[in-house]
Design an enzyme around this catalytic site. Structure first.
Site, PDB file in Angstrom:
ATOM      1  N   SER A  38       0.825  -1.205   0.000  1.00  0.00           N
ATOM      2  CA  SER A  38       0.000   0.000   0.000  1.00  0.00           C
ATOM      3  C   SER A  38       0.859   1.255   0.000  1.00  0.00           C
ATOM      4  O   SER A  38       1.961   1.260   0.536  1.00  0.00           O
ATOM      5  CB  SER A  38      -0.875  -0.017   1.259  1.00  0.00           C
ATOM      6  N   TYR A  60      -2.192  -0.032  10.385  1.00  0.00           N
ATOM      7  CA  TYR A  60      -2.381  -0.670   9.061  1.00  0.00           C
ATOM      8  C   TYR A  60      -1.141  -0.427   8.192  1.00  0.00           C
ATOM      9  O   TYR A  60      -0.543  -1.367   7.666  1.00  0.00           O
ATOM     10  CB  TYR A  60      -3.629  -0.110   8.360  1.00  0.00           C
ATOM     11  N   LYS A  65       1.966  -3.089   6.610  1.00  0.00           N
ATOM     12  CA  LYS A  65       2.418  -3.204   5.218  1.00  0.00           C
ATOM     13  C   LYS A  65       3.934  -3.003   5.132  1.00  0.00           C
ATOM     14  O   LYS A  65       4.625  -3.680   4.390  1.00  0.00           O
ATOM     15  CB  LYS A  65       1.682  -2.197   4.328  1.00  0.00           C
ATOM     16  N   ASN A  74      -5.645   4.055  -3.991  1.00  0.00           N
ATOM     17  CA  ASN A  74      -6.972   3.798  -3.437  1.00  0.00           C
ATOM     18  C   ASN A  74      -7.876   3.042  -4.415  1.00  0.00           C
ATOM     19  O   ASN A  74      -8.429   3.658  -5.315  1.00  0.00           O
ATOM     20  CB  ASN A  74      -7.625   5.118  -3.013  1.00  0.00           C
ATOM     21  N   ARG A 123      -6.272  11.859  -2.570  1.00  0.00           N
ATOM     22  CA  ARG A 123      -5.857  10.483  -2.777  1.00  0.00           C
ATOM     23  C   ARG A 123      -5.869  10.171  -4.271  1.00  0.00           C
ATOM     24  O   ARG A 123      -6.430  10.923  -5.049  1.00  0.00           O
ATOM     25  CB  ARG A 123      -6.820   9.508  -2.063  1.00  0.00           C
TER      26      ARG A 123
HETATM   27  C1  WQD Z   1      -9.961   8.268   1.570  1.00  0.00           C
HETATM   28  C2  WQD Z   1     -10.165   9.719   1.941  1.00  0.00           C
HETATM   29  C3  WQD Z   1     -10.458  10.065   4.300  1.00  0.00           C
HETATM   30  C4  WQD Z   1     -14.248   7.960   4.664  1.00  0.00           C
HETATM   31  C5  WQD Z   1      -7.234   3.342   1.698  1.00  0.00           C
HETATM   32  C6  WQD Z   1      -7.330   1.946   2.191  1.00  0.00           C
HETATM   33  C7  WQD Z   1      -5.988   1.355   2.430  1.00  0.00           C
HETATM   34  C8  WQD Z   1      -5.031   1.678   1.325  1.00  0.00           C
HETATM   35  C9  WQD Z   1      -5.011   3.129   0.972  1.00  0.00           C
HETATM   36  C10 WQD Z   1      -4.803  -0.199  -0.137  1.00  0.00           C
HETATM   37  C11 WQD Z   1      -9.407  10.116   3.210  1.00  0.00           C
HETATM   38  C12 WQD Z   1     -11.723  10.447   3.520  1.00  0.00           C
HETATM   39  C13 WQD Z   1     -13.081   8.511   4.160  1.00  0.00           C
HETATM   40  C14 WQD Z   1     -15.283   8.821   5.114  1.00  0.00           C
HETATM   41  C15 WQD Z   1     -13.938  10.722   4.520  1.00  0.00           C
HETATM   42  N1  WQD Z   1      -5.361   0.946   0.149  1.00  0.00           N
HETATM   43  N2  WQD Z   1     -12.946   9.858   4.085  1.00  0.00           N
HETATM   44  N3  WQD Z   1     -15.089  10.184   5.018  1.00  0.00           N
HETATM   45  O1  WQD Z   1      -7.625   6.006   4.227  1.00  0.00           O
HETATM   46  O2  WQD Z   1      -6.765   6.660   1.935  1.00  0.00           O
HETATM   47  O3  WQD Z   1      -6.816   4.234   2.710  1.00  0.00           O
HETATM   48  O4  WQD Z   1      -6.371   3.452   0.628  1.00  0.00           O
HETATM   49  O5  WQD Z   1      -4.030  -0.776   0.539  1.00  0.00           O
HETATM   50  O6  WQD Z   1      -6.184  -0.038   2.482  1.00  0.00           O
HETATM   51  O7  WQD Z   1      -8.038   1.974   3.400  1.00  0.00           O
HETATM   52  O8  WQD Z   1      -8.922   5.452   2.118  1.00  0.00           O
HETATM   53  O9  WQD Z   1     -11.302   5.555   1.545  1.00  0.00           O
HETATM   54  O10 WQD Z   1     -10.645   5.381   3.993  1.00  0.00           O
HETATM   55  O11 WQD Z   1     -10.218   7.502   2.748  1.00  0.00           O
HETATM   56  O12 WQD Z   1     -13.772  11.954   4.427  1.00  0.00           O
HETATM   57  O13 WQD Z   1     -16.360   8.385   5.600  1.00  0.00           O
HETATM   58  O14 WQD Z   1     -11.548   9.916   2.223  1.00  0.00           O
HETATM   59  O15 WQD Z   1     -10.208  10.984   5.341  1.00  0.00           O
HETATM   60  O16 WQD Z   1      -8.973  11.459   3.045  1.00  0.00           O
HETATM   61  P1  WQD Z   1      -7.477   5.695   2.797  1.00  0.00           P
HETATM   62  P2  WQD Z   1     -10.350   5.903   2.641  1.00  0.00           P
END
Ligand code: WQD
Length: 318
Positions: free
Chosen positions: A107, A132, A136, A161, A213
């Site tokens: 990741s 997490y 990784k 993502n 992202r």
């Molecule tokens: C994305 C953005 C949140 C939920 C993911 C996977 C991880 C890795 C990397 C593969 C962030 C924002 C989220 C919500 C929000 N992938 N958000 N409200 O944290 O970047 O990590 O990709 O390994 O496994 O979890 O992804 O979708 O949780 O968040 O504002 O209800 O959306 O703060 O900026 P993240 P995410």
């Protein structure tokens, strides 16, 4: 499915803790080839031993891990047990049976908040901001040491993502319980399952204050795995352990994703600004040059296409 489309005979192992057995039927409907399935918890060392004892395996793609940044902050021990112990048991059995082609779901979280964007594979591995991300980083170190000591061959794919659903709309993301990730939360909010989306912070140093992202269509991601496995099987890898960033190269803020979703689906989204989520970084998007050139892989789908596929998939669930 992409492996089957490339002629591989696929055996799926899953403990069904965060997925459903119906996925097998959905794969079969699309490819007309029912994958062999074994319900195994990879934390069960004996079960992993028995599986490798009874099955001739050419290569392993290891996806089985908990993957929610926010959740890992609340439940670190669950994440270390599942993401590390299972990896060690898997590698031990592979070593003992000379199964030496291994693809690892890594990741972009291994980079923490990178100093330079877009992020290349030369970016330093920084102190993980979440358990997490730490699993990784530790996982990659375990694999690197194992490749060196036991002459195994591995490729780590550093996902950005993953989002979206297969074009057949027969396969897609199925988060059990309250979604941790942005896109399923958006689609469930648009479907009326969730009241509203909480945007975790609008005070980041970005153009609109929300975090950035690199959202990559899950089918593009799947195709990168086929390319990586073929590279190892064809002995094209230059090192025992190689790693590649797998993203689109384009960063999108949470607000930009919301606006893109509303535009492609014509569905207004109910959201509010909330506090930042612990463990989150400001911005991450990939420099994909290495994967483009070495794996001869390029993402095909746009953010809008991925969001529309996610919405169509959500509408099928209701
Ligand atoms: C994305 C953005 C949140 C939920 C993911 C996977 C991880 C890795 C990397 C593969 C962030 C924002 C989220 C919500 C929000 N992938 N958000 N409200 O944290 O970047 O990590 O990709 O390994 O496994 O979890 O992804 O979708 O949780 O968040 O504002 O209800 O959306 O703060 O900026 P993240 P995410």
């Amino acid at each position: 499915m992409e492996l089957q489309n490339s002629g591989f005979e696929v055996v799926i192992i899953d403990d069904l803790s965060n997925s459903r057995i119906e996925v097998l039927e959905q794969i079969t409907e699309v490819t007309e080839i029912k994958p062999e399935f074994h319900q195994i918890d990879l934390r069960d060392k004996k079960a992993v031993y028995n599986f490798f004892n009874e099955n001739k395996i050419e290569g392993v793609i290891h996806f089985a891990a908990f993957k929610a940044v926010g959740e890992s902050v609340q439940k670190p021990l669950d994440y270390y047990e599942n993401n590390i112990n299972a990896l060690v048991y898997l590698l031990q059995e592979m070593k003992d049976r000379n199964v030496d082609h291994f693809i690892f779901s890594s990741s972009c979280t291994v980079y923490g908040q990178a100093d330079k964007l877009p992020i290349t594979e030369k970016a330093p591995i920084k102190l993980a901001k979440s358990p997490y991300g730490n699993t990784k980083q530790i996982g990659e170190e375990i694999i690197k040491d194992s490749c060196k000591a036991y002459n195994m061959n591995a490729i780590a794919l550093r996902y950005f993502n993953p989002i979206g659903a297969h074009e057949s709309i027969k396969i897609g993301e199925l988060p059990l319980g309250v979604p941790q990730n942005l896109i399923p939360f958006i689609t469930q909010t648009a479907a009326g399952i969730r009241e509203e989306l909480a945007v975790f912070g609008d005070d980041y140093p970005t153009s609109d204050g929300t975090a950035i992202r690199d959202y990559i269509h899950v089918v593009d991601l799947a195709k990168a795995h086929v390319k990586a496995l073929q590279r190892l099987l064809n002995k094209q890898n230059k090192e025992n352990f190689e790693f590649f960033n797998v993203g689109t190269g384009k960063g999108s803020s949470v607000m930009e994703v919301i606006k893109a979703f509303e535009k492609v689906t014509q569905q207004p989204l109910n959201y509010r600004i909330a506090a930042r989520r612990e463990g989150d970084i400001t911005s991450a998007y990939a420099d994909t040059t290495k994967a483009n050139e070495v794996l001869e892989w390029k993402p095909q789908e746009t953010l809008e296409e991925a969001l529309l596929s996610a919405w169509k998939w959500q509408q099928k669930q209701s």
